[in-house]
Design a protein around this motif. Sequence first.
Motif, PDB file in Angstrom:
ATOM      1  N   GLY A 249       0.785  -1.224   0.000  1.00 38.02           N
ATOM      2  CA  GLY A 249       0.000   0.000   0.000  1.00 38.02           C
ATOM      3  C   GLY A 249       0.814   1.268   0.000  1.00 38.02           C
ATOM      4  O   GLY A 249       0.309   2.337  -0.352  1.00 38.02           O
ATOM      5  N   ILE A 250       2.086   1.192   0.367  1.00 34.92           N
ATOM      6  CA  ILE A 250       2.963   2.371   0.387  1.00 34.92           C
ATOM      7  C   ILE A 250       3.925   2.362  -0.791  1.00 34.92           C
ATOM      8  O   ILE A 250       4.094   3.373  -1.474  1.00 34.92           O
ATOM      9  CB  ILE A 250       3.757   2.429   1.710  1.00 34.92           C
ATOM     10  CG1 ILE A 250       2.795   2.574   2.895  1.00 34.92           C
ATOM     11  CG2 ILE A 250       4.763   3.580   1.693  1.00 34.92           C
ATOM     12  CD1 ILE A 250       1.948   3.826   2.867  1.00 34.92           C
ATOM     13  N   PHE A 251       4.558   1.238  -1.060  1.00 36.49           N
ATOM     14  CA  PHE A 251       5.618   1.190  -2.067  1.00 36.49           C
ATOM     15  C   PHE A 251       5.135   0.845  -3.473  1.00 36.49           C
ATOM     16  O   PHE A 251       5.926   0.839  -4.412  1.00 36.49           O
ATOM     17  CB  PHE A 251       6.686   0.169  -1.647  1.00 36.49           C
ATOM     18  CG  PHE A 251       7.339   0.483  -0.338  1.00 36.49           C
ATOM     19  CD1 PHE A 251       7.983   1.695  -0.134  1.00 36.49           C
ATOM     20  CD2 PHE A 251       7.304  -0.428   0.709  1.00 36.49           C
ATOM     21  CE1 PHE A 251       8.584   1.987   1.074  1.00 36.49           C
ATOM     22  CE2 PHE A 251       7.905  -0.146   1.917  1.00 36.49           C
ATOM     23  CZ  PHE A 251       8.543   1.076   2.112  1.00 36.49           C
ATOM     24  N   SER A 252       3.835   0.567  -3.633  1.00 38.27           N
ATOM     25  CA  SER A 252       3.341   0.097  -4.931  1.00 38.27           C
ATOM     26  C   SER A 252       3.486   1.122  -6.049  1.00 38.27           C
ATOM     27  O   SER A 252       3.520   0.768  -7.221  1.00 38.27           O
ATOM     28  CB  SER A 252       1.872  -0.318  -4.816  1.00 38.27           C
ATOM     29  OG  SER A 252       1.065   0.769  -4.394  1.00 38.27           O
ATOM     30  N   ASP A 253       3.585   2.412  -5.705  1.00 40.26           N
ATOM     31  CA  ASP A 253       3.727   3.438  -6.750  1.00 40.26           C
ATOM     32  C   ASP A 253       5.182   3.762  -7.040  1.00 40.26           C
ATOM     33  O   ASP A 253       5.477   4.710  -7.765  1.00 40.26           O
ATOM     34  CB  ASP A 253       2.960   4.700  -6.375  1.00 40.26           C
ATOM     35  CG  ASP A 253       3.525   5.383  -5.145  1.00 40.26           C
ATOM     36  OD1 ASP A 253       4.188   4.693  -4.343  1.00 40.26           O
ATOM     37  OD2 ASP A 253       3.306   6.596  -4.983  1.00 40.26           O
ATOM     38  N   GLY A 254       6.097   2.972  -6.492  1.00 41.89           N
ATOM     39  CA  GLY A 254       7.520   3.170  -6.744  1.00 41.89           C
ATOM     40  C   GLY A 254       8.321   3.159  -5.462  1.00 41.89           C
ATOM     41  O   GLY A 254       7.897   3.721  -4.456  1.00 41.89           O
ATOM     42  N   TYR A 255       9.472   2.509  -5.509  1.00 45.23           N
ATOM     43  CA  TYR A 255      10.309   2.393  -4.312  1.00 45.23           C
ATOM     44  C   TYR A 255      11.785   2.573  -4.648  1.00 45.23           C
ATOM     45  O   TYR A 255      12.662   2.209  -3.861  1.00 45.23           O
ATOM     46  CB  TYR A 255      10.090   1.031  -3.635  1.00 45.23           C
ATOM     47  CG  TYR A 255      10.159  -0.151  -4.580  1.00 45.23           C
ATOM     48  CD1 TYR A 255      11.381  -0.765  -4.857  1.00 45.23           C
ATOM     49  CD2 TYR A 255       9.022  -0.642  -5.190  1.00 45.23           C
ATOM     50  CE1 TYR A 255      11.454  -1.844  -5.723  1.00 45.23           C
ATOM     51  CE2 TYR A 255       9.080  -1.724  -6.063  1.00 45.23           C
ATOM     52  CZ  TYR A 255      10.294  -2.320  -6.327  1.00 45.23           C
ATOM     53  OH  TYR A 255      10.367  -3.392  -7.184  1.00 45.23           O
ATOM     54  N   ASP A 256      12.074   3.139  -5.819  1.00 42.99           N
ATOM     55  CA  ASP A 256      13.456   3.277  -6.267  1.00 42.99           C
ATOM     56  C   ASP A 256      14.357   3.952  -5.241  1.00 42.99           C
ATOM     57  O   ASP A 256      15.485   3.524  -5.006  1.00 42.99           O
ATOM     58  CB  ASP A 256      13.516   4.082  -7.566  1.00 42.99           C
ATOM     59  CG  ASP A 256      12.789   3.410  -8.713  1.00 42.99           C
ATOM     60  OD1 ASP A 256      12.337   2.261  -8.524  1.00 42.99           O
ATOM     61  OD2 ASP A 256      12.673   4.016  -9.780  1.00 42.99           O
ATOM     62  N   GLN A 257      13.878   5.027  -4.660  1.00 43.88           N
ATOM     63  CA  GLN A 257      14.701   5.808  -3.723  1.00 43.88           C
ATOM     64  C   GLN A 257      14.666   5.282  -2.303  1.00 43.88           C
ATOM     65  O   GLN A 257      15.369   5.805  -1.441  1.00 43.88           O
ATOM     66  CB  GLN A 257      14.232   7.258  -3.710  1.00 43.88           C
ATOM     67  CG  GLN A 257      14.527   8.040  -4.977  1.00 43.88           C
ATOM     68  CD  GLN A 257      14.057   9.468  -4.830  1.00 43.88           C
ATOM     69  OE1 GLN A 257      12.904   9.797  -5.099  1.00 43.88           O
ATOM     70  NE2 GLN A 257      14.954  10.331  -4.404  1.00 43.88           N
ATOM     71  N   GLN A 258      13.853   4.260  -2.064  1.00 41.49           N
ATOM     72  CA  GLN A 258      13.642   3.822  -0.681  1.00 41.49           C
ATOM     73  C   GLN A 258      14.130   2.408  -0.393  1.00 41.49           C
ATOM     74  O   GLN A 258      14.050   1.944   0.745  1.00 41.49           O
ATOM     75  CB  GLN A 258      12.144   3.925  -0.362  1.00 41.49           C
ATOM     76  CG  GLN A 258      11.643   5.353  -0.391  1.00 41.49           C
ATOM     77  CD  GLN A 258      10.135   5.417  -0.576  1.00 41.49           C
ATOM     78  OE1 GLN A 258       9.620   5.329  -1.682  1.00 41.49           O
ATOM     79  NE2 GLN A 258       9.425   5.556   0.530  1.00 41.49           N
ATOM     80  N   LEU A 259      14.651   1.731  -1.413  1.00 36.96           N
ATOM     81  CA  LEU A 259      15.113   0.356  -1.236  1.00 36.96           C
ATOM     82  C   LEU A 259      16.557   0.353  -0.742  1.00 36.96           C
ATOM     83  O   LEU A 259      17.453   0.853  -1.411  1.00 36.96           O
ATOM     84  CB  LEU A 259      14.998  -0.400  -2.545  1.00 36.96           C
ATOM     85  CG  LEU A 259      15.128  -1.923  -2.471  1.00 36.96           C
ATOM     86  CD1 LEU A 259      13.981  -2.528  -1.660  1.00 36.96           C
ATOM     87  CD2 LEU A 259      15.162  -2.528  -3.867  1.00 36.96           C
TER      88      LEU A 259
END
Length: 278
Positions: A249-259
């Motif tokens: 629900g949080i990362f589904s729109d993109g997580y490039d900068q947070q992985l």
Amino acid sequence: MHRHHGDEDHEHDRGLPYDLPVLARRRMIRLMAGASLVPLVGCTSEDGTSPGASSKGSGTSASPSSSAECATIPDETAGPFPGDGSNGVNVLKESGVVRSDITASFGDSAGGTAEGVPLTLTLTVVDAASGCGTPKKGAAVYLWHCDRDGNYSLYSEGVTEENYLRGVQETDDEGRVTFRTVFPGCYAGRWPHIHFEVYGSLADATAATSLTNTSQLAFPKDVCDTVYASDGYDASVRNLSGLSLESDGIFSDGYDQQLATMTGGVAEGYTATLTVPV
């Protein structure tokens, strides 16, 4: 009143009405800067990288080398268990919250210690406006996450008198803060993650004022699988099996900068790093 772990909808933390504006802001940031974000790292969970080697998962990371490749860390919900005074208890004003080792409770708490696979996490806070080339010296980071069982200190049933896995640090000359903690568990509905808030100064953080950024860090799947196969993480194996970063629900729109970038292993512990442009 404390809000218990079992009473919350963890998939969206505070719920869809709260998260939609946050996700909309994230999409606007990506529309403005996404065309210039350059993929730097390939998949690791499917390409045969061993769990003990460096792992970045299936996302990519913006390089801090130029302004064309630098975007502010996405804003995320702090969730229902922040402990920053926005939902009941405020741990930020307690003596002892400024610390690097956050595995044990402190002050007038029950004095417990969180168990789990050791994790050393370093966040490097940089100035996005300068192209991520300028460290944010003298800023402060408040970091918190759930324990091995998926419970949040101060809120979840059984650990309301604990305050472990929460701490504040001031960034050094290189913009870095390093926390010693344990690998968090996976609870139903959410991909394994760590919450953090960035403040302009240590004084601001311990006064719980002038918050500048709120975000979350995600873990690569291969590392999660390896950690959760170790003792004490049985529930996490079941919970993770029905989840993905793409459906979170949080990362589904993109997580490039947070992985997070990961090295290490279960025996010696893991090291995680992430650059945080603000």
